[in-house]
Design an enzyme around this catalytic site. Structure first.
Site, PDB file in Angstrom:
ATOM      1  N   GLY A   1      14.068 -23.582   2.466  1.00 55.71           N
ATOM      2  CA  GLY A   1      15.252 -24.433   2.503  1.00 55.71           C
ATOM      3  C   GLY A   1      15.229 -25.647   1.599  1.00 55.71           C
TER       4      GLY A   1
ATOM      5  N   TRP B   1      15.694 -26.074  -1.620  1.00 53.09           N
ATOM      6  CA  TRP B   1      16.812 -26.189  -2.565  1.00 53.09           C
ATOM      7  C   TRP B   1      18.117 -26.513  -1.853  1.00 53.09           C
ATOM      8  CZ3 TRP B   1      17.269 -23.012  -7.646  1.00 53.09           C
ATOM      9  CH2 TRP B   1      16.168 -23.297  -8.472  1.00 53.09           C
TER      10      TRP B   1
ATOM     11  N   ASP C   1      19.057 -15.532   2.925  1.00 55.20           N
ATOM     12  CA  ASP C   1      17.681 -15.069   2.768  1.00 55.20           C
ATOM     13  C   ASP C   1      17.403 -13.936   3.742  1.00 55.20           C
ATOM     14  OD1 ASP C   1      14.776 -14.837   2.419  1.00 55.20           O
ATOM     15  OD2 ASP C   1      14.920 -16.794   1.481  1.00 55.20           O
TER      16      ASP C   1
ATOM     17  N   ASP D   1      19.803  -9.303   3.989  1.00 53.79           N
ATOM     18  CA  ASP D   1      19.573  -8.848   2.619  1.00 53.79           C
ATOM     19  C   ASP D   1      20.914  -8.725   1.906  1.00 53.79           C
ATOM     20  OD1 ASP D   1      18.967  -7.479   0.299  1.00 53.79           O
ATOM     21  OD2 ASP D   1      17.549  -6.106   1.261  1.00 53.79           O
TER      22      ASP D   1
ATOM     23  N   ASP E   1      15.998 -19.249  -6.533  1.00 54.61           N
ATOM     24  CA  ASP E   1      14.587 -19.605  -6.721  1.00 54.61           C
ATOM     25  C   ASP E   1      13.710 -18.469  -6.190  1.00 54.61           C
ATOM     26  OD1 ASP E   1      12.650 -21.456  -7.630  1.00 54.61           O
ATOM     27  OD2 ASP E   1      12.274 -22.161  -5.602  1.00 54.61           O
TER      28      ASP E   1
ATOM     29  N   LYS F   1      15.301 -18.965 -11.397  1.00 57.08           N
ATOM     30  CA  LYS F   1      13.894 -19.004 -11.798  1.00 57.08           C
ATOM     31  C   LYS F   1      13.499 -17.669 -12.414  1.00 57.08           C
ATOM     32  CE  LYS F   1      10.546 -19.104  -8.609  1.00 57.08           C
ATOM     33  NZ  LYS F   1       9.726 -19.807  -7.611  1.00 57.08           N
TER      34      LYS F   1
END
Length: 210
Positions: free
Chosen positions: A61, A63, A81, A97, A122, A162
């Site tokens: 969490g 970000w 997530d 998902d 990320d 990322k």
């Protein structure tokens, strides 16, 4: 096994000596990654009041917490997530998902007709320590995030992800350039120097892929 033990001990020593780890603990942030995002948000002025921001692979969490802190009470922060995540004030969390249609349908129902201004990712795979395994897994996650942004991000919106530099990353950046007017590669100060990670920022999503 001794080498692994020494490696683990070295990592733990570096981790607890890390100024960003100490800062996160002192400021109540969930991860040191929050400071990578803080630098990127400020440098590229990515946030404006009232924006709708989606955080893919959000757990634990850091970000989402940083985005909410930066935007104050305005806008919406939606975190997704496959891992569970303890609640964060001002953050809407969807556990599941996002490759699954049922989860996407839930996401679309949460948003209604509100357009998404910024998609963040990320995400990273659990590392095996072997580049030949880790890099393809990382690129697969990156492809999924790009497809999500293709579908859900509004024209003109921004996408921050990322990446691990390696096989496939240059091709991926080329694909981003087909989708966004401006693509920039960043390495924030909080990113460990030996890490292969970089952050690719696409701004100005095109109406059509070039």
């Amino acid at each position: 096994m001794p080498s692994r033990s020494k490696s683990s001990q070295r990592w733990l020593k570096e981790h607890f000596a890390d100024p960003y780890v100490k800062k996160a603990q002192a400021e109540g942030m969930r991860s040191r990654a929050a400071y990578k995002l803080e630098e990127l948000l400020q440098r590229d002025r990515l946030l404006k009041p009232g924006m709708v921001v989606v955080d893919l692979g959000a757990a634990p969490g850091g970000w989402s917490q940083q985005v909410r802190k930066s935007m104050g009470d305005s806008g919406r922060v939606v975190a997704l997530d496959i891992l569970d995540m303890p609640a964060l004030a001002g953050v809407e969390f969807l556990h599941g998902d996002f490759r699954e249609q049922a989860v996407l349908s839930q996401f679309e129902a949460m948003l209604g007709d509100v357009p998404v201004d910024l998609v963040l990712s990320d995400m990273a795979p659990n590392k095996s320590g072997m580049d030949a395994v880790d890099q393809p897994r990382m690129m697969h996650l990156a492809e999924l995030a790009m497809e999500f942004a293709d579908t859900h991000l509004k024209p003109g919106g921004a996408f921050l992800i990322k990446l691990f530099q390696g096989v496939g990353s240059d091709d991926y950046i080329r694909e981003l350039r087909r989708r966004y007017e401006k693509v920039t590669i960043r390495k924030p100060a909080a990113s460990r120097k030996r890490s292969p990670e970089v952050y690719a920022l696409g701004q100005g999503k095109r109406v059509q892929i070039k």
